[in-house]
Write a protein that holds these residues in place. Sequence first.
Motif: not given
Lengths: 490, 490
Positions: A58, A61, A63, A67, A345, A350, A353, B48, B50
Amino acid sequence: MVTASKDITHLLSEEARSRRPSPLKTAFKYFGNPDIVFLGGGLPLSDYFPWNKVTAHSPAVPFSKGIGAVPVTEEDALVIDLHKKKEFLENADDIELSRALQYGYTEGQHELMKFLKEHTELIHKLPYEDWGCVATIGNTQAWDAVLRTFCDKGDTILVEEFTFSSALETANALGITQFPVPMDESGILPDKLEHLLDNWVGKKPKLLYIIPTGQNPTGSCLSVERRKAIYKVAQKHDFVIIEDEPYYFLQMETYTQDVAAREGKHVHSHEEFINALVTSFLHLDTEGRVIRLDSFSKVLAPGTRFGWIVAQNNILERFVRLHEVTIQCPSGFTQSIINGTLQRWGQSGYLDWLIGLRAEYTHKRDVAIDAVYKNFPLDVIKFTPPVAGMFFTISFDASKHPDFETKYGKDPLKVEEALYESGLQGGCLMIPGSWFKAVGQTEPPQPVEETDPESANWIFFRGTYAAVPLDKLQKGLENFGASAKKEYGL
Amino acid sequence: MVTASKDITHLLSEEARSRRPSPLKTAFKYFGNPDIVFLGGGLPLSDYFPWNKVTAHSPAVPFSKGIGAVPVTEEDALVIDLHKKKEFLENADDIELSRALQYGYTEGQHELMKFLKEHTELIHKLPYEDWGCVATIGNTQAWDAVLRTFCDKGDTILVEEFTFSSALETANALGITQFPVPMDESGILPDKLEHLLDNWVGKKPKLLYIIPTGQNPTGSCLSVERRKAIYKVAQKHDFVIIEDEPYYFLQMETYTQDVAAREGKHVHSHEEFINALVTSFLHLDTEGRVIRLDSFSKVLAPGTRFGWIVAQNNILERFVRLHEVTIQCPSGFTQSIINGTLQRWGQSGYLDWLIGLRAEYTHKRDVAIDAVYKNFPLDVIKFTPPVAGMFFTISFDASKHPDFETKYGKDPLKVEEALYESGLQGGCLMIPGSWFKAVGQTEPPQPVEETDPESANWIFFRGTYAAVPLDKLQKGLENFGASAKKEYGL
């Protein structure tokens, strides 16, 4: 002040009332008891599950490259190892595959549901105590479960005048009638709703199905004032509000044509982000008469087939009983992978995101609306740049079509069809608004809204800025705009 | 000779008949058309999602150290990389995450469904042409879907006299009555079934729900002769046979007390394995009136939440319409991972896995039955060593209990309760058979089977050899046997 929920079990369907607990459940209390060898359940040994580890890759964080960026460096990438055996887990809050892939856990795996309950509290700050979350396999399934839990065949439900046609179809096949509530460009009208129910004939509707944020198909977002007023009508006429909110986190900055002013409008901090979100029905719900359908389909991925219902615990128990004899629970791979991602995350990551998602959708929406301004025949259309969701709608004044009174016999739907076809010819497909129109019941006679003769000639098309890359989006709207101009002889 | 299916749509429920195709479907034919920018659907961009890659670690064919062994060397282990983007896939039959995690594919992903159809043909050799497979999220959901597709409220279905109580509960809550068909230790009795239907009063049952192989709870396996006879009754009385077959591949060698003779009985080749499997209803189905519910829950893992329905295409289409407005489809992670595993194993490797499973279950069953012979009061019990499934049952002659006529007033159920409780005290839980008894309808009056006075005093307990390691299994049966002996004063 935090209150307790009100008893709304008198609104349950016959099906939901008649569910009995399984006698086998009484035996399952001995499962895991070290003094008793449990030969009660047909559970396969996890030794024979043919996956020893699943690793998900994935973005990490915060990002920083957006994203949508593919992680390339070690800092960008998160490697999530999910082992079969608990002792090998690298994170105490991970779900080992031997548990994720076993029977049980109809409510959803504890670690993930705990994360989602905390997230829900963070965003919605519910005003009553005894609420919770139960896992679903997405809002489509959750909506079917809601109908089975509250409605009997022959019941009527309230829906928005234009709404998600698949949701109507779910109700249709169950023999549940839909009564459309009048809308304007900002959503349903609370005073019309109240008037409707004050004058209702026969058995009253038990629920209102509503997509308040980024409404499908109109793209509108219901104001807090309207939400409050609708909640009051729900209390007065004792119905449940089902808020179907897949698009809730696709809220955007307000549109401005001034490109230079756009950059300054972005939210940055978590606090700014949360404060910018529209107040949910859940936040207004002092009695536990709101059922929220939440989903990862639009914020992570539809194929996760994972969502959750937020409601008062007493009602959630009925959903769990239903799920035990139908879906059981979402996929264990899905739960273990999503949980592994979200635990790493964190609540804060989150939100990062979701802030990233907000920026992406704001930009896409801007590109779409810019293209409408640039390409569409502005004299015969109206539109409101959306502030939430995946959809925008363009309304056309059918009466301004040169053939309206002649070839089309003053029928706006014929103009709609002509515009749809000419759009296709020109190389762009948008969906005619009439395809989403809820058809109301006629028996027993309910108060019918008189149609405003001026608005009756307006038709609309739904487009999305979500599904295609920006260059295609611009090209498509250029095509549709050109076709529409041609149709109107402009 | 391969035939075509018969039209059985007159048996569909009102719900199944009333499902209408969505108008949006007509637009979706333009999806993917290079000449048209498709702004019709609310599909999020896979950019998008993830997860850029998911890697599953599985045991490799031919599972030389047994299917329960943890792979340690490179030859034992299979590393399955599932990328988001198609161009990075290492196997042409893999499902890239950008597709697996997107909307769509209600029937199930093409690659996986193709594998399952080939597998179904290999095992069952269907005698008619127009059949297929549709993905479900397990047999519990599939059974609910079957009931919604065929039954209206108030309908009656035929079930085995003792059956999976959760399946009965699904029907109960939908207002569907169950009529139990008499069984003996080898399953339901075709002549009793025929007699029942020949004398049926009122609307006839549309379906028979049956677990033919490794029946739950009795552990019995229906013979080919009975299957053929039951199929003929289905043709005569025009009902559908729902074969719920999660345990089908848990077929075992016949039990022998002679330990030395056991090794020689194992199947080795694929041909031997397939030939040793009991004939399914599907294989006998010349008309398309069998619906088979298949699942990975017992052969791979329950938490995959993946199963499939095998039926004639015309009926499958109704399931697809139902799934579109309820579950949509199984999880994309599940589909991508299972498919990645099975494509690498191949049909042949999957058979190797199932052969391995057969050996494991044969051994577990042997250990359980050995322990019953060793520990149980053989004078008051009878049992048939199972040849399929996860369950075995031990019947007790309640009338031989010293307190039967006195303390228990000749009520066998009271002896059952006493044995259950004393088992728990002694440290082992087995489930009382009466918990699985289907309760029949009384209105309108149907022919009731006269109870054989001798068999009426027999009660039974269901145990499983599947869920616990062998040492615990032996210990548990030692405990239950000792408790039972004590109860009987032996």
